[in-house]
Design a protein around this motif. Structure first.
Motif, PDB file in Angstrom:
ATOM      1  N   UNK A  81      25.203 -31.870   7.758  1.00 35.52           N
ATOM      2  CA  UNK A  81      24.508 -32.957   7.094  1.00 35.52           C
ATOM      3  C   UNK A  81      23.712 -33.694   8.159  1.00 35.52           C
ATOM      4  N   UNK A  82      22.410 -33.481   8.139  1.00 34.78           N
ATOM      5  CA  UNK A  82      21.517 -34.190   9.045  1.00 34.78           C
ATOM      6  C   UNK A  82      21.163 -35.521   8.416  1.00 34.78           C
ATOM      7  N   UNK A  83      21.483 -36.606   9.115  1.00 37.82           N
ATOM      8  CA  UNK A  83      21.268 -37.949   8.576  1.00 37.82           C
ATOM      9  C   UNK A  83      20.260 -38.675   9.467  1.00 37.82           C
ATOM     10  N   UNK A  84      19.116 -38.978   8.887  1.00 37.20           N
ATOM     11  CA  UNK A  84      18.049 -39.671   9.615  1.00 37.20           C
ATOM     12  C   UNK A  84      17.826 -41.058   9.039  1.00 37.20           C
ATOM     13  N   UNK A  85      17.182 -41.900   9.812  1.00 37.50           N
ATOM     14  CA  UNK A  85      16.860 -43.282   9.389  1.00 37.50           C
ATOM     15  C   UNK A  85      18.096 -43.954   8.800  1.00 37.50           C
ATOM     16  N   UNK A  86      19.180 -43.877   9.545  1.00 40.29           N
ATOM     17  CA  UNK A  86      20.434 -44.448   9.065  1.00 40.29           C
ATOM     18  C   UNK A  86      20.341 -45.959   8.926  1.00 40.29           C
ATOM     19  N   UNK A  87      21.059 -46.460   7.944  1.00 44.89           N
ATOM     20  CA  UNK A  87      21.069 -47.887   7.633  1.00 44.89           C
ATOM     21  C   UNK A  87      22.506 -48.391   7.662  1.00 44.89           C
ATOM     22  N   UNK A  88      22.699 -49.683   7.857  1.00 40.89           N
ATOM     23  CA  UNK A  88      24.078 -50.206   7.835  1.00 40.89           C
ATOM     24  C   UNK A  88      24.825 -49.856   6.553  1.00 40.89           C
ATOM     25  N   UNK A  89      24.113 -49.752   5.439  1.00 39.81           N
ATOM     26  CA  UNK A  89      24.742 -49.381   4.176  1.00 39.81           C
ATOM     27  C   UNK A  89      25.273 -47.961   4.141  1.00 39.81           C
ATOM     28  N   UNK A  90      24.907 -47.159   5.129  1.00 39.79           N
ATOM     29  CA  UNK A  90      25.421 -45.786   5.217  1.00 39.79           C
ATOM     30  C   UNK A  90      26.788 -45.742   5.907  1.00 39.79           C
ATOM     31  N   UNK A  91      27.236 -46.860   6.431  1.00 40.95           N
ATOM     32  CA  UNK A  91      28.539 -46.913   7.100  1.00 40.95           C
ATOM     33  C   UNK A  91      29.647 -46.544   6.121  1.00 40.95           C
TER      34      UNK A  91
END
Length: 122
Positions: A81-91
């Motif tokens: 799972x490549x996760x880009x442009x991560x945001x605090x809501x992705x925690x």
């Protein structure tokens, strides 16, 4: 019995990237639909992404669409799972999942890994 082992979690600043990996133990890994769920103390368990045993992806959840990409390498019994442009809501804790049914995979998968923590700081 299918065993799933996740890796790749960690702490990253907002806007950064991480790649999660999940290795499966069963010889029939290539015939299982695979995916990722996530859960945090402030949100219900949520389906994130999935991929069919033959390769085509399952529609992503709206919060991650356009930012996350799932892929698989059956020769290595591994999905990513490549996760880009991560945001605090992705925690959240991210769980690797597997099921022979696509519909079950998205709602209540049979097999779960132990999870890997992803923390996105603002």
């Amino acid at each position: 019995q299918v065993q799933l082992l996740e890796s790749g979690g960690g702490v990253v600043h907002a806007g950064g990237s991480l790649r999660l990996s999940c290795v499966g133990s069963r010889h029939s890994f290539s015939r299982l639909n695979m995916g990722w769920f996530r859960q945090s103390p402030w949100m219900a368990r949520e389906f994130v992404a999935g991929i069919t045993w033959s390769g085509p992806p399952i529609p992503y959840s709206d919060p991650v669409k356009g930012r996350f990409t799932i892929s698989r390498d059956n020769a290595k019994n591994t999905i990513y799972l490549q996760m880009n442009r991560l945001q605090p809501g992705d925690t959240a804790v991210y769980y690797c999942v597997a099921d022979s049914s696509v519909s079950n995979l998205m709602k209540d998968p049979m097999y779960w890994g132990r999870g890997t923590q992803v923390t996105v700081s603002s």
